[in-house]
Scaffold this motif. Sequence first.
Motif, mmCIF file in Angstrom:
data_model
loop_
_atom_site.group_PDB
_atom_site.id
_atom_site.type_symbol
_atom_site.label_atom_id
_atom_site.label_comp_id
_atom_site.label_asym_id
_atom_site.label_seq_id
_atom_site.Cartn_x
_atom_site.Cartn_y
_atom_site.Cartn_z
ATOM 1 N N TRP A 180 57.124 -22.952 5.543
ATOM 2 C CA TRP A 180 56.676 -24.160 4.846
ATOM 3 C C TRP A 180 55.814 -25.010 5.778
ATOM 4 C CZ3 TRP A 180 58.087 -29.137 6.372
ATOM 5 C CH2 TRP A 180 57.629 -30.146 5.557
ATOM 6 N N ALA A 181 56.224 -25.126 7.038
ATOM 7 C CA ALA A 181 55.457 -25.931 7.984
ATOM 8 C C ALA A 181 54.093 -25.309 8.264
ATOM 9 C CB ALA A 181 56.246 -26.092 9.281
ATOM 10 N N VAL A 182 54.025 -23.985 8.278
ATOM 11 C CA VAL A 182 52.750 -23.309 8.534
ATOM 12 C C VAL A 182 51.786 -23.533 7.378
ATOM 13 C CG1 VAL A 182 51.680 -21.030 8.798
ATOM 14 C CG2 VAL A 182 53.753 -21.594 10.074
ATOM 15 N N ALA A 183 52.306 -23.496 6.146
ATOM 16 C CA ALA A 183 51.448 -23.625 4.964
ATOM 17 C C ALA A 183 51.481 -25.042 4.393
ATOM 18 C CB ALA A 183 51.890 -22.632 3.904
ATOM 19 N N PHE A 184 51.806 -26.028 5.214
ATOM 20 C CA PHE A 184 51.967 -27.391 4.723
ATOM 21 C C PHE A 184 50.707 -27.930 4.053
ATOM 22 C CE2 PHE A 184 51.829 -32.019 5.469
ATOM 23 C CZ PHE A 184 52.922 -32.377 4.713
ATOM 24 N N ASP A 185 49.547 -27.700 4.644
ATOM 25 C CA ASP A 185 48.298 -28.225 4.072
ATOM 26 C C ASP A 185 47.984 -27.586 2.722
ATOM 27 O OD1 ASP A 185 47.880 -29.961 6.149
ATOM 28 O OD2 ASP A 185 46.662 -28.544 7.299
ATOM 29 N N ALA A 186 48.239 -26.302 2.592
ATOM 30 C CA ALA A 186 47.920 -25.605 1.345
ATOM 31 C C ALA A 186 48.887 -25.972 0.222
ATOM 32 C CB ALA A 186 47.936 -24.104 1.570
ATOM 33 N N LEU A 187 50.112 -26.326 0.562
ATOM 34 C CA LEU A 187 51.119 -26.613 -0.460
ATOM 35 C C LEU A 187 51.031 -28.033 -1.005
ATOM 36 C CD1 LEU A 187 54.178 -24.828 1.148
ATOM 37 C CD2 LEU A 187 52.765 -24.024 -0.738
ATOM 38 N N ALA A 188 50.501 -28.924 -0.220
ATOM 39 C CA ALA A 188 50.296 -30.324 -0.611
ATOM 40 C C ALA A 188 51.612 -30.975 -1.073
ATOM 41 C CB ALA A 188 49.218 -30.425 -1.669
ATOM 42 N N LEU A 189 51.550 -31.785 -2.110
ATOM 43 C CA LEU A 189 52.718 -32.538 -2.571
ATOM 44 C C LEU A 189 53.804 -31.626 -3.121
ATOM 45 C CD1 LEU A 189 53.995 -35.299 -3.062
ATOM 46 C CD2 LEU A 189 52.900 -35.314 -5.310
ATOM 47 N N TYR A 190 53.416 -30.566 -3.808
ATOM 48 C CA TYR A 190 54.396 -29.633 -4.374
ATOM 49 C C TYR A 190 55.273 -29.035 -3.271
ATOM 50 C CZ TYR A 190 56.324 -25.484 -6.604
ATOM 51 O OH TYR A 190 57.178 -24.532 -7.067
ATOM 52 N N GLY A 191 54.656 -28.599 -2.184
ATOM 53 C CA GLY A 191 55.401 -28.032 -1.066
ATOM 54 C C GLY A 191 56.293 -29.056 -0.400
#
Length: 119
Positions: A81-92
């Motif tokens: 989750w931390a690695v893909a934090f930017d791509a996940l935005a608010l949903y993540g």
Amino acid sequence: MSLASYAVIGLLLITATIMGTTLLLVGRFVRPSRPTPAKLQPYESGVPDVNPPRARFTPRFYLVALLFVIFDVEAIFLYPWAVAFDALALYGYVQAALFVGLLLVGLLYEWKKGALEWV
């Protein structure tokens, strides 16, 4: 994905099984086996065992160890989750917050039940 893609995995499993079995059998027949009473004694850190072994651990010890492993593994799930934090935005962010919230509820439940008490 075709069946041929899984052939490498099957070949690896077959090779590992054959190699492991072969090495164990060769070791059994090649090594010398001359057990003596001195060789069969328990030995730890260069000090012979003089006293009888300690009492068994209580189940509470295992419960705390299991809880540690569970929460440690759960923390590992936050890494992707931390690695893909930017791509996940608010949903993540909301999903991770719910996940951590559930972990906190579980920790509070275990704390309330006394699973973390040593006495």
